[in-house]
Design a protein around this motif. Sequence first.
Motif, PDB file in Angstrom:
ATOM      1  N   LYS A 144       0.826  -1.214   0.000  1.00 18.01           N
ATOM      2  CA  LYS A 144       0.000   0.000   0.000  1.00 18.01           C
ATOM      3  C   LYS A 144       0.859   1.262   0.000  1.00 18.01           C
ATOM      4  CE  LYS A 144      -4.195  -1.900   0.975  1.00 18.01           C
ATOM      5  NZ  LYS A 144      -5.437  -1.694   0.244  1.00 18.01           N
ATOM      6  N   GLY A 145       2.165   1.077   0.156  1.00 15.62           N
ATOM      7  CA  GLY A 145       3.065   2.224   0.163  1.00 15.62           C
ATOM      8  C   GLY A 145       3.148   2.908   1.516  1.00 15.62           C
ATOM      9  N   TYR A 146       2.719   2.236   2.559  1.00 13.97           N
ATOM     10  CA  TYR A 146       2.814   2.827   3.888  1.00 13.97           C
ATOM     11  C   TYR A 146       4.267   2.821   4.366  1.00 13.97           C
ATOM     12  CZ  TYR A 146      -2.278   2.218   4.020  1.00 13.97           C
ATOM     13  OH  TYR A 146      -3.630   2.271   3.734  1.00 13.97           O
ATOM     14  N   PRO A 147       4.595   3.688   5.321  1.00 12.80           N
ATOM     15  CA  PRO A 147       6.000   3.790   5.765  1.00 12.80           C
ATOM     16  C   PRO A 147       6.546   2.446   6.239  1.00 12.80           C
ATOM     17  CG  PRO A 147       4.659   5.518   6.751  1.00 12.80           C
ATOM     18  CD  PRO A 147       3.706   4.600   6.048  1.00 12.80           C
ATOM     19  N   THR A 148       7.726   2.125   5.745  1.00 13.31           N
ATOM     20  CA  THR A 148       8.308   0.815   6.032  1.00 13.31           C
ATOM     21  C   THR A 148       9.811   0.962   6.276  1.00 13.31           C
ATOM     22  OG1 THR A 148       6.683  -0.235   4.577  1.00 13.31           O
ATOM     23  CG2 THR A 148       8.619  -1.534   5.133  1.00 13.31           C
TER      24      THR A 148
END
Lengths: 152, 161
Positions: A144-148
């Motif tokens: 989802k492109g969330y911070p990783t």
Amino acid sequence: MNPKKNIALLFLFAVCLISMEAFAQWSSIAPGRLISAEDLVKLIQSDKDKPLMFQVGSHILFLQAHIPGSEYAGAAATEAGLQQLRKRVESLPRNKFIVLYCGCCPWNHCPNVKPADDALHTMGFSNVKALYIADNFGTNWVAKGYPTAKGE
Amino acid sequence: MGVGVYSYRHSQRSQPTSANAKQHRPAPDFTLPLIDGGQLQLSSYRGKVVLLDFWATWCVPCREETPHFVELQQKYGGQGLQIIGVSMDDSTDPVHTFYQQFHMNYPVVMGTADVGAAYGGVLGLPIAFIIDRDGLIYAKHIGATDAAVFEKDITTLLPAR
């Protein structure tokens, strides 16, 4: 009995069975104690106080990808993992905002979040949320492109 | 909060996703320790059809799939199928126990984050890759997958020499 009534009853029975299956795992952690990925992202990107976040699943999965700022706390499906989590939080105030997550498996099959949630509540923590991950961390967070973050 | 609107599908077996599309890229090679000693190098199985299964002992869908893999290995091993398990457990002890309990008949190695990353990230279990005799990834299956799906892939690839 009226055949139409029979069909309606059968339909109702089927719907009940499906619903029971769907919410079996949900009911084990009260909906009010869940947090969605979208809400957690908003929270960690806001100026508000950040929760303390623990990944309570696989260390190898954590090394590949985890939520920035979160800590690996041991696989809560094992007693060793639970001990690690208990030790980490024992000195914290019981109203500390804590978010637990795993994402190893589909939600209904996750063996880690529920034991971790139970352990913290048994210790008296009153502000604990479990991150709802429907399929797995890769699909519902990373993709989802969330911070990783990666590594330790 | 959006949690209340998650749909019924999330309670079901993981369904094939677009990520299961045919890949046709070389399977990243690796050398990893076998749980019973020694090393396994993936490329040494070139010429065979390989089902590479990333799993863990605590993963419920993985436990459900294992007996099917044992059956597939038994059924098609003589025709060139080699199943390889890559355990994502953090220690070997539970893997040894699981191996014996499920009468596993194929090699199991201990996975690493690096190998997971090489395969595009193993960020959920199980994930299985079907690799053809030329070492190319034919398919990727995320989540619990019906044995019939694996069998179809395998029987498609086995005849190629």
